[in-house]
Design a protein around this motif. Sequence first.
Motif, PDB file in Angstrom:
ATOM      1  N   LEU A   1      -1.598  -1.632   7.662  1.00 20.72           N
ATOM      2  CA  LEU A   1      -2.104  -2.992   7.636  1.00 20.72           C
ATOM      3  C   LEU A   1      -1.036  -3.843   8.255  1.00 20.72           C
ATOM      4  CD1 LEU A   1      -3.337  -3.600   3.737  1.00 20.72           C
ATOM      5  CD2 LEU A   1      -4.541  -3.913   5.715  1.00 20.72           C
ATOM      6  N   GLY A   2      -0.113  -3.422   8.792  1.00 17.96           N
ATOM      7  CA  GLY A   2       0.938  -4.009   9.346  1.00 17.96           C
ATOM      8  C   GLY A   2       1.933  -4.844   8.486  1.00 17.96           C
ATOM      9  N   LEU A   3       2.258  -4.548   7.190  1.00 19.53           N
ATOM     10  CA  LEU A   3       3.186  -5.044   6.307  1.00 19.53           C
ATOM     11  C   LEU A   3       4.470  -4.407   6.355  1.00 19.53           C
ATOM     12  CD1 LEU A   3       0.228  -5.744   3.561  1.00 19.53           C
ATOM     13  CD2 LEU A   3       1.091  -7.099   5.264  1.00 19.53           C
ATOM     14  N   VAL A   4       4.564  -3.216   6.789  1.00 20.23           N
ATOM     15  CA  VAL A   4       5.931  -2.550   6.949  1.00 20.23           C
ATOM     16  C   VAL A   4       5.918  -2.051   8.368  1.00 20.23           C
ATOM     17  CG1 VAL A   4       5.888  -1.966   4.242  1.00 20.23           C
ATOM     18  CG2 VAL A   4       5.202  -0.141   5.973  1.00 20.23           C
ATOM     19  N   ASN A   5       7.375  -1.810   8.670  1.00 24.41           N
ATOM     20  CA  ASN A   5       7.301  -1.447  10.091  1.00 24.41           C
ATOM     21  C   ASN A   5       7.604   0.108  10.056  1.00 24.41           C
ATOM     22  OD1 ASN A   5       8.871  -4.169   9.857  1.00 24.41           O
ATOM     23  ND2 ASN A   5       8.050  -4.159  11.818  1.00 24.41           N
ATOM     24  N   ARG A   6       8.212   0.838   9.321  1.00 25.93           N
ATOM     25  CA  ARG A   6       8.663   2.058   9.369  1.00 25.93           C
ATOM     26  C   ARG A   6       8.380   2.755   8.003  1.00 25.93           C
ATOM     27  NH1 ARG A   6       9.908   0.551  13.674  1.00 25.93           N
ATOM     28  NH2 ARG A   6      11.707   0.647  14.789  1.00 25.93           N
ATOM     29  N   VAL A   7       8.009   4.015   7.713  1.00 31.63           N
ATOM     30  CA  VAL A   7       7.872   4.903   6.586  1.00 31.63           C
ATOM     31  C   VAL A   7       8.497   6.027   6.720  1.00 31.63           C
ATOM     32  CG1 VAL A   7       6.119   5.863   5.146  1.00 31.63           C
ATOM     33  CG2 VAL A   7       5.586   3.949   6.168  1.00 31.63           C
TER      34      VAL A   7
ATOM     35  N   ARG B   1      -3.265  -1.151  -5.491  1.00 30.27           N
ATOM     36  CA  ARG B   1      -2.267  -0.570  -5.115  1.00 30.27           C
ATOM     37  C   ARG B   1      -2.244   0.076  -3.950  1.00 30.27           C
ATOM     38  NH1 ARG B   1       0.640   1.246 -10.682  1.00 30.27           N
ATOM     39  NH2 ARG B   1       0.005  -0.297 -11.864  1.00 30.27           N
ATOM     40  N   LEU B   2      -1.332  -0.177  -3.111  1.00 31.75           N
ATOM     41  CA  LEU B   2      -1.055   0.342  -1.773  1.00 31.75           C
ATOM     42  C   LEU B   2      -0.008   1.257  -1.682  1.00 31.75           C
ATOM     43  CD1 LEU B   2      -1.532  -3.157   0.335  1.00 31.75           C
ATOM     44  CD2 LEU B   2      -3.564  -1.126  -0.290  1.00 31.75           C
ATOM     45  N   ASP B   3      -0.080   2.168  -1.043  1.00 32.92           N
ATOM     46  CA  ASP B   3       1.179   3.246  -0.918  1.00 32.92           C
ATOM     47  C   ASP B   3       1.578   2.747   0.570  1.00 32.92           C
ATOM     48  OD1 ASP B   3      -0.412   4.427   1.161  1.00 32.92           O
ATOM     49  OD2 ASP B   3      -1.044   6.192  -0.143  1.00 32.92           O
ATOM     50  N   ALA B   4       2.729   3.398   0.977  1.00 29.10           N
ATOM     51  CA  ALA B   4       3.585   3.041   2.090  1.00 29.10           C
ATOM     52  C   ALA B   4       2.664   3.121   3.228  1.00 29.10           C
ATOM     53  CB  ALA B   4       4.804   3.964   2.269  1.00 29.10           C
ATOM     54  N   HIS B   5       1.715   4.394   3.601  1.00 31.87           N
ATOM     55  CA  HIS B   5       1.117   4.269   4.639  1.00 31.87           C
ATOM     56  C   HIS B   5       0.022   3.433   4.768  1.00 31.87           C
ATOM     57  CE1 HIS B   5       3.273   8.068   5.834  1.00 31.87           C
ATOM     58  NE2 HIS B   5       3.025   8.436   4.677  1.00 31.87           N
ATOM     59  N   ALA B   6      -0.474   2.998   3.675  1.00 29.94           N
ATOM     60  CA  ALA B   6      -1.694   1.901   3.586  1.00 29.94           C
ATOM     61  C   ALA B   6      -1.027   0.671   4.271  1.00 29.94           C
ATOM     62  CB  ALA B   6      -2.210   1.952   2.288  1.00 29.94           C
TER      63      ALA B   6
ATOM     64  N   VAL C   1      10.605  -4.383   7.707  1.00 27.28           N
ATOM     65  CA  VAL C   1      10.702  -3.349   6.412  1.00 27.28           C
ATOM     66  C   VAL C   1      10.644  -2.044   6.742  1.00 27.28           C
ATOM     67  CG1 VAL C   1       9.635  -2.795   4.338  1.00 27.28           C
ATOM     68  CG2 VAL C   1       9.448  -5.340   5.374  1.00 27.28           C
ATOM     69  N   VAL C   2      11.464  -1.165   6.088  1.00 26.18           N
ATOM     70  CA  VAL C   2      11.526   0.069   6.142  1.00 26.18           C
ATOM     71  C   VAL C   2      11.098   0.615   4.795  1.00 26.18           C
ATOM     72  CG1 VAL C   2      12.876   2.249   6.295  1.00 26.18           C
ATOM     73  CG2 VAL C   2      13.401   0.191   7.825  1.00 26.18           C
ATOM     74  N   ALA C   3      10.067   1.345   4.693  1.00 32.52           N
ATOM     75  CA  ALA C   3       9.496   1.656   3.412  1.00 32.52           C
ATOM     76  C   ALA C   3       9.712   3.126   3.152  1.00 32.52           C
ATOM     77  CB  ALA C   3       8.072   1.518   3.255  1.00 32.52           C
ATOM     78  N   ALA C   4      10.282   3.583   2.033  1.00 33.03           N
ATOM     79  CA  ALA C   4      10.288   5.008   1.703  1.00 33.03           C
ATOM     80  C   ALA C   4       8.826   5.396   1.397  1.00 33.03           C
ATOM     81  CB  ALA C   4      11.018   5.009   0.285  1.00 33.03           C
TER      82      ALA C   4
ATOM     83  N   LEU D   1       6.917   4.199  -2.032  1.00 36.91           N
ATOM     84  CA  LEU D   1       6.640   3.051  -2.432  1.00 36.91           C
ATOM     85  C   LEU D   1       5.175   2.591  -2.718  1.00 36.91           C
ATOM     86  CD1 LEU D   1       7.500   0.171  -2.243  1.00 36.91           C
ATOM     87  CD2 LEU D   1       6.769  -0.186   0.303  1.00 36.91           C
ATOM     88  N   VAL D   2       5.000   1.926  -3.630  1.00 40.67           N
ATOM     89  CA  VAL D   2       3.731   1.409  -4.071  1.00 40.67           C
ATOM     90  C   VAL D   2       3.856  -0.054  -4.356  1.00 40.67           C
ATOM     91  CG1 VAL D   2       1.993   1.729  -6.027  1.00 40.67           C
ATOM     92  CG2 VAL D   2       3.077   3.560  -5.305  1.00 40.67           C
ATOM     93  N   ALA D   3       2.968  -0.801  -3.650  1.00 41.46           N
ATOM     94  CA  ALA D   3       3.077  -2.244  -3.678  1.00 41.46           C
ATOM     95  C   ALA D   3       1.816  -2.854  -4.375  1.00 41.46           C
ATOM     96  CB  ALA D   3       3.452  -2.793  -2.543  1.00 41.46           C
TER      97      ALA D   3
END
Length: 257
Positions: free
Chosen positions: A179-185, A170-175, A125-128, A131-133
Motif C-alpha cells: 500500500l506504500g505505507l512503509v518503505n522497507r520490510v 489488520r495489515l501485516d508488514a508486506h501488506a 518507515v522500516v518495518a520488521a 509488524l501488524v498495524a
Amino acid sequence: MTPAPQYARLHTAGPVSIVTLDRPERLNAIGAGLLGDLHRAMVAAQADPDTRAIVLTGAGRAFCAGDDLKEFNEQAASSASVADTCERIQQITRDIMFGPKLVIGAAHGYAAGGGFEWVLNCDMVVAADNLVAFFPEMALGHFVTGGVTHLLPQAVGYQKAMELIVLGERLDAHALQRLGLVNRVVPLEAMLPTAIELATQVASRSALATAQLKRVMTTGLGPQLIAALEHERQAAMACFSDADTWRRVASFARSRL
C-alpha cells in the motif's frame, strides 16, 4: 523519593538521534506519561543542532499498542482532561511532521491506533516482518487522530482508507509495503540497524536542503492537515464523552480479564 518512570528515551549517536518509546510492560500504550515524555524527547531531538535525522522506535515486543484503555476513566474524567488528552495526542503529530528533521520510523510487533498513526506521520518507515498495524478506534467508539483522515486517503485512496479505519483491518508488514505505507520490510533483528543506516544516509545529505524539502512538503499538506488535526481533535473529544464509548471500552476491558 523514587524518580518518576521515563516512558520515552532520547539517545544521540553522531548525526542520528533515536527516540524510543519505553513502556514495554504495556506494549508502549499511550498514556499521559508517555505523551509528555515523547513530546519532550521529540522537541529535544528536533532542536539538537548536531542531529540531522531522527529514528522513532519502541522498546520491547511492540512499537505502540495504541491508547492505554486502563487510563480511559482518568482521561475521560472531565471536559478538561478530555481536551488535554486529545490535544497532547495531536501535538505528537506536529512534533514529528512539522519539525525540520526527517523522522525514520522503526516499527515492529503491534502498531495499533495512535501507534499506527505515528507510523504514518514518519517521513520513512522500516518495518520488521512481524509488524501488524490497524485502527481499533471505531470498534471502541473512539476516533482516529494524527491527521490520518487527511494523510491516509492521500496514500491509499478514499475507499481503502474508509475500509481500514471503519473495519479495523489488520495489515501485516508486506501488506503495508504494497500500500506504500512503509518503505522497507526486514527481519526483526535487522529493523533498528536498517533504520539507523537509512537515517545515516539522510544525515549525509545537505541539512539545509532536507530541512527545506520537509518544510515544502509539509507546507503543501499544511492547511488541510492542520484542519484535519483540529477536526479530529473535536471529534475525538465528542467520542470520549459519549456513553456508547464508555460501554464499548468497559465491554472490551471485561473481555480481557
